[in-house]
Design a protein around this motif. Structure first.
Motif, mmCIF file in Angstrom:
data_model
loop_
_atom_site.group_PDB
_atom_site.id
_atom_site.type_symbol
_atom_site.label_atom_id
_atom_site.label_comp_id
_atom_site.label_asym_id
_atom_site.label_seq_id
_atom_site.Cartn_x
_atom_site.Cartn_y
_atom_site.Cartn_z
ATOM 1 N N GLY A 66 0.791 -1.226 0.000
ATOM 2 C CA GLY A 66 0.000 0.000 0.000
ATOM 3 C C GLY A 66 0.820 1.271 0.000
ATOM 4 N N ARG A 67 2.113 1.148 0.271
ATOM 5 C CA ARG A 67 2.984 2.337 0.303
ATOM 6 C C ARG A 67 4.031 2.297 -0.807
ATOM 7 N N PHE A 68 4.512 1.112 -1.143
ATOM 8 C CA PHE A 68 5.546 0.943 -2.154
ATOM 9 C C PHE A 68 4.924 0.358 -3.415
ATOM 10 N N THR A 69 5.476 0.750 -4.549
ATOM 11 C CA THR A 69 5.019 0.222 -5.830
ATOM 12 C C THR A 69 6.224 -0.091 -6.712
ATOM 13 N N ALA A 70 6.282 -1.324 -7.151
ATOM 14 C CA ALA A 70 7.343 -1.728 -8.079
ATOM 15 C C ALA A 70 6.834 -1.631 -9.506
ATOM 16 N N SER A 71 7.711 -1.245 -10.401
ATOM 17 C CA SER A 71 7.370 -1.190 -11.820
ATOM 18 C C SER A 71 8.636 -1.418 -12.624
ATOM 19 N N ARG A 72 8.474 -1.554 -13.911
ATOM 20 C CA ARG A 72 9.647 -1.732 -14.757
ATOM 21 C C ARG A 72 9.364 -1.211 -16.150
ATOM 22 N N ASP A 73 10.435 -0.812 -16.806
ATOM 23 C CA ASP A 73 10.382 -0.373 -18.191
ATOM 24 C C ASP A 73 11.384 -1.232 -18.947
ATOM 25 N N ASN A 74 10.894 -2.278 -19.574
ATOM 26 C CA ASN A 74 11.800 -3.209 -20.234
ATOM 27 C C ASN A 74 12.486 -2.585 -21.446
ATOM 28 N N ALA A 75 11.865 -1.602 -22.052
ATOM 29 C CA ALA A 75 12.506 -0.913 -23.170
ATOM 30 C C ALA A 75 13.772 -0.191 -22.707
ATOM 31 N N LYS A 76 13.754 0.258 -21.454
ATOM 32 C CA LYS A 76 14.915 0.929 -20.882
ATOM 33 C C LYS A 76 15.697 0.022 -19.950
ATOM 34 N N ASN A 77 15.250 -1.233 -19.849
ATOM 35 C CA ASN A 77 15.972 -2.202 -19.027
ATOM 36 C C ASN A 77 16.148 -1.698 -17.596
ATOM 37 N N THR A 78 15.086 -1.139 -17.053
ATOM 38 C CA THR A 78 15.158 -0.523 -15.733
ATOM 39 C C THR A 78 13.970 -0.955 -14.889
ATOM 40 N N VAL A 79 14.248 -1.172 -13.618
ATOM 41 C CA VAL A 79 13.225 -1.508 -12.637
ATOM 42 C C VAL A 79 13.160 -0.372 -11.623
ATOM 43 N N PHE A 80 11.952 -0.082 -11.155
ATOM 44 C CA PHE A 80 11.748 1.039 -10.253
ATOM 45 C C PHE A 80 11.081 0.566 -8.964
ATOM 46 N N LEU A 81 11.321 1.343 -7.916
ATOM 47 C CA LEU A 81 10.603 1.149 -6.662
ATOM 48 C C LEU A 81 10.175 2.523 -6.171
ATOM 49 N N GLN A 82 8.895 2.790 -6.271
ATOM 50 C CA GLN A 82 8.330 4.029 -5.767
ATOM 51 C C GLN A 82 7.944 3.816 -4.313
ATOM 52 N N MET A 83 8.502 4.641 -3.445
ATOM 53 C CA MET A 83 8.265 4.495 -2.012
ATOM 54 C C MET A 83 7.583 5.753 -1.499
ATOM 55 N N ASN A 84 6.382 5.583 -1.012
ATOM 56 C CA ASN A 84 5.604 6.695 -0.475
ATOM 57 C C ASN A 84 5.336 6.490 1.013
ATOM 58 N N SER A 85 4.924 7.546 1.664
ATOM 59 C CA SER A 85 4.587 7.486 3.091
ATOM 60 C C SER A 85 5.681 6.800 3.889
ATOM 61 N N LEU A 86 6.890 7.217 3.664
ATOM 62 C CA LEU A 86 8.039 6.564 4.278
ATOM 63 C C LEU A 86 8.037 6.736 5.786
ATOM 64 N N LYS A 87 8.521 5.698 6.455
ATOM 65 C CA LYS A 87 8.582 5.653 7.913
ATOM 66 C C LYS A 87 10.029 5.467 8.340
ATOM 67 N N PRO A 88 10.347 5.803 9.580
ATOM 68 C CA PRO A 88 11.723 5.587 10.060
ATOM 69 C C PRO A 88 12.170 4.132 9.926
ATOM 70 N N GLU A 89 11.256 3.202 10.087
ATOM 71 C CA GLU A 89 11.608 1.782 9.976
ATOM 72 C C GLU A 89 11.899 1.348 8.543
ATOM 73 N N ASP A 90 11.679 2.217 7.576
ATOM 74 C CA ASP A 90 12.072 1.927 6.197
ATOM 75 C C ASP A 90 13.551 2.232 5.951
ATOM 76 N N THR A 91 14.199 2.836 6.919
ATOM 77 C CA THR A 91 15.614 3.143 6.779
ATOM 78 C C THR A 91 16.425 1.869 6.607
ATOM 79 N N ALA A 92 17.171 1.801 5.513
ATOM 80 C CA ALA A 92 17.933 0.599 5.197
ATOM 81 C C ALA A 92 18.720 0.843 3.914
ATOM 82 N N VAL A 93 19.587 -0.082 3.624
ATOM 83 C CA VAL A 93 20.185 -0.146 2.294
ATOM 84 C C VAL A 93 19.272 -1.006 1.434
ATOM 85 N N TYR A 94 18.917 -0.488 0.280
ATOM 86 C CA TYR A 94 18.000 -1.180 -0.612
ATOM 87 C C TYR A 94 18.769 -1.784 -1.779
ATOM 88 N N TYR A 95 18.464 -3.043 -2.059
ATOM 89 C CA TYR A 95 19.138 -3.795 -3.103
ATOM 90 C C TYR A 95 18.136 -4.285 -4.140
#
Length: 124
Positions: A66-95
């Motif tokens: 409900g807060r994060f949304t993954a998407s991708r654009d295969n034409a650009k060979n790229t994957v995205f992670l849209q992160m909304n309503s971020l919380k302190p517990e979301d603090t991390a290194v993202y891989y």
């Protein structure tokens, strides 16, 4: 050698948004499912979301649903992670990582190539 490069991390306040990107070098990943994981200090790496090769299906951890949304654009060979309503517990290194053809989408050993990670810090 195949490499994955994440970008878009940074410092954001509680309730803010960030958009992460992940792109491979040297090879197209258009036919592979991809995943996002995160690792906070002193904790194990944990599953965030998996997205199918077409982008038509995504599977989210309950903590980000409900807060994060993954998407991708295969034409650009790229994957995205849209992160909304971020919380302190979301603090991390993202891989981002490339997923082999397995339904165990939350398992680390399902993924064979990993990026170096991008730091996301949510301040309160």
């Amino acid at each position: 050698q195949v490499q994955l490069m994440e970008s878009g991390g940074g410092l954001v306040q509680v309730g803010g948004s960030l958009r992460l990107s992940c792109a491979p070098s040297g090879r197209t990943f258009s036919w592979y499912g991809m995943g996002w994981f995160r690792q906070a200090p002193g904790k194990q790496r944990e599953f965030v979301v998996a997205i199918s090769w077409s982008g038509g299906s995504s599977y989210y951890a309950d903590s980000v649903k409900g807060r994060f949304t993954a998407s991708r654009d295969n034409a650009k060979n790229t994957v995205f992670l849209q992160m909304n309503s971020l919380k302190p517990e979301d603090t991390a290194v993202y891989y981002c990582a490339r997923r082999q053809g397995s339904s165990r989408y939350a398992a680390l050993d399902t993924y064979d190539y990993w990026g170096q990670g991008t730091q996301v810090t949510v301040s309160s």
